[in-house]
Design a protein around this motif. Structure first.
Motif, mmCIF file in Angstrom:
data_model
loop_
_atom_site.group_PDB
_atom_site.id
_atom_site.type_symbol
_atom_site.label_atom_id
_atom_site.label_comp_id
_atom_site.label_asym_id
_atom_site.label_seq_id
_atom_site.Cartn_x
_atom_site.Cartn_y
_atom_site.Cartn_z
ATOM 1 N N CYS A 159 0.798 -1.224 0.000
ATOM 2 C CA CYS A 159 0.000 0.000 0.000
ATOM 3 C C CYS A 159 0.832 1.278 0.000
ATOM 4 O O CYS A 159 0.273 2.375 -0.003
ATOM 5 N N ASP A 160 2.137 1.141 0.010
ATOM 6 C CA ASP A 160 3.009 2.317 0.004
ATOM 7 C C ASP A 160 3.416 2.615 -1.434
ATOM 8 O O ASP A 160 4.206 1.888 -2.041
ATOM 9 N N ARG A 161 2.873 3.687 -1.995
ATOM 10 C CA ARG A 161 3.136 4.007 -3.395
ATOM 11 C C ARG A 161 4.599 4.384 -3.643
ATOM 12 O O ARG A 161 5.065 4.342 -4.782
ATOM 13 N N LYS A 162 5.325 4.725 -2.571
ATOM 14 C CA LYS A 162 6.723 5.116 -2.738
ATOM 15 C C LYS A 162 7.661 3.910 -2.848
ATOM 16 O O LYS A 162 8.744 4.025 -3.405
ATOM 17 N N THR A 163 7.253 2.782 -2.301
ATOM 18 C CA THR A 163 8.157 1.637 -2.252
ATOM 19 C C THR A 163 7.652 0.393 -2.983
ATOM 20 O O THR A 163 8.434 -0.520 -3.248
ATOM 21 N N THR A 164 6.371 0.345 -3.310
ATOM 22 C CA THR A 164 5.806 -0.857 -3.941
ATOM 23 C C THR A 164 6.111 -0.897 -5.423
ATOM 24 O O THR A 164 5.809 0.044 -6.161
ATOM 25 N N SER A 165 6.709 -1.987 -5.854
ATOM 26 C CA SER A 165 6.991 -2.200 -7.273
ATOM 27 C C SER A 165 5.790 -2.871 -7.923
ATOM 28 O O SER A 165 5.331 -3.921 -7.459
ATOM 29 N N ARG A 166 5.300 -2.277 -8.987
ATOM 30 C CA ARG A 166 4.148 -2.828 -9.726
ATOM 31 C C ARG A 166 4.435 -4.258 -10.167
ATOM 32 O O ARG A 166 3.635 -5.172 -9.934
ATOM 33 N N ALA A 167 5.575 -4.469 -10.795
ATOM 34 C CA ALA A 167 5.905 -5.794 -11.313
ATOM 35 C C ALA A 167 6.206 -6.778 -10.192
ATOM 36 O O ALA A 167 5.721 -7.916 -10.191
ATOM 37 N N SER A 168 7.013 -6.355 -9.234
ATOM 38 C CA SER A 168 7.403 -7.251 -8.150
ATOM 39 C C SER A 168 6.199 -7.711 -7.335
ATOM 40 O O SER A 168 6.137 -8.867 -6.899
ATOM 41 N N SER A 169 5.231 -6.819 -7.133
ATOM 42 C CA SER A 169 4.036 -7.185 -6.368
ATOM 43 C C SER A 169 3.286 -8.323 -7.042
ATOM 44 O O SER A 169 2.774 -9.229 -6.374
ATOM 45 N N GLN A 170 3.250 -8.304 -8.366
ATOM 46 C CA GLN A 170 2.527 -9.338 -9.106
ATOM 47 C C GLN A 170 3.312 -10.643 -9.182
ATOM 48 O O GLN A 170 2.741 -11.725 -9.139
ATOM 49 N N ILE A 171 4.623 -10.524 -9.274
ATOM 50 C CA ILE A 171 5.455 -11.733 -9.315
ATOM 51 C C ILE A 171 5.280 -12.534 -8.032
ATOM 52 O O ILE A 171 5.071 -13.757 -8.054
ATOM 53 N N GLY A 172 5.370 -11.869 -6.891
ATOM 54 C CA GLY A 172 5.196 -12.558 -5.620
ATOM 55 C C GLY A 172 3.797 -13.127 -5.463
ATOM 56 O O GLY A 172 3.627 -14.258 -4.983
ATOM 57 N N PHE A 173 2.805 -12.358 -5.858
ATOM 58 C CA PHE A 173 1.413 -12.798 -5.749
ATOM 59 C C PHE A 173 1.169 -14.053 -6.578
ATOM 60 O O PHE A 173 0.529 -15.007 -6.123
ATOM 61 N N ILE A 174 1.712 -14.061 -7.803
ATOM 62 C CA ILE A 174 1.518 -15.217 -8.684
ATOM 63 C C ILE A 174 2.303 -16.422 -8.184
ATOM 64 O O ILE A 174 1.772 -17.531 -8.080
ATOM 65 N N ARG A 175 3.567 -16.225 -7.856
ATOM 66 C CA ARG A 175 4.429 -17.355 -7.471
ATOM 67 C C ARG A 175 3.978 -18.047 -6.186
ATOM 68 O O ARG A 175 3.985 -19.281 -6.087
ATOM 69 N N TYR A 176 3.582 -17.250 -5.198
ATOM 70 C CA TYR A 176 3.362 -17.817 -3.876
ATOM 71 C C TYR A 176 1.887 -17.976 -3.498
ATOM 72 O O TYR A 176 1.576 -18.679 -2.533
#
Length: 224
Positions: A159-176
């Motif tokens: 939820c932190d727009r300054k630190t959240t990576s758009r791509a990384s958030s989805q990679i983790g969500f999909i993988r795990y």
């Protein structure tokens, strides 16, 4: 839906969190409002008309369980439970016969899991749908993070727009989260699941490439 998740509701001590004792807050709210609209004083339409009392009790219990199990806080626990149930049923009853097994209890467990997967199925959708919904969800998350920062609350994950990576958030969500869940469902309903898992893999590859681009852009900005 207020656009702020259970974590916010609990930390902000909102009225809805107090009403449902910090437990599956929004899920409890949704299912309670459903039955209030259908059966309450201002009922709109009784979709249960014609059911016997026994049938109504069974349907109501199933709806409540199924909606509450869409709470992400229950995801890994429910995955573990379904894996255990699969192991217990292995070689005893074919998944195709679960509908009639133990008075439908087995099929009910699958129904709960399928609805939860529908709720988190954006990474299983084709382009441009999965990209558009990713941006919409992240913007909702960021708006929540902004509110949390303003109210001196802990900023929730992603939820932190300054630190959240758009791509990384989805990679983790999909993988795990998403892919293991759909792979588990494939053991129960193998038909057509190959196509869905192929789409998930394709979307994962897309986000992995997007992450590389993000990192290149970030490193170029960091250069003096």
């Amino acid at each position: 839906h207020p656009g702020k998740n259970n974590n916010y509701q609990i930390n902000a001590r909102t009225e809805v969190a107090l009403r449902y004792n910090d437990t599956a807050v929004l899920e409890n709210m949704h299912v309670s409002r459903l039955f209030s609209h259908v059966l309450g004083a201002r009922r709109n339409i009784d979709i249960f008309n014609g059911l016997t009392e026994e049938q109504y009790s069974s349907v109501r219990a199933c709806i409540i369980r199924t909606v509450i199990d869409t709470d992400m806080a229950r995801h890994f626990r429910n995955m573990s439970k379904l894996k255990g149930y699969l192991a217990e049923m292995d070689g005893v009853v074919d998944p195709k016969e679960w509908k009639g097994c133990q008075n439908g209890i087995a099929a009910s467990k699958v129904l709960q899991f399928v609805l939860h997967l529908a709720d988190i199925s954006n990474p299983a959708k084709p382009a441009p749908v999965f990209e558009e919904w990713t941006d919409r969800v992240l913007e909702e998350f960021f708006a929540q993070g902004d509110a949390e920062a303003k109210e001196n609350l802990p900023i929730s994950p992603l939820c932190d727009r300054k630190t959240t990576s758009r791509a990384s958030s989805q990679i983790g969500f999909i993988r795990y989260v998403v892919k293991p869940a759909f792979e588990l469902l494939e053991q129960i309903i193998p038909e057509s699941m190959g196509e869905i898992l192929d789409q998930i893999d394709s979307n994962l590859s897309y986000w992995e490439q997007a992450l590389v681009k993000e990192e290149v852009e970030k490193s170029s900005l960091d250069e003096p």
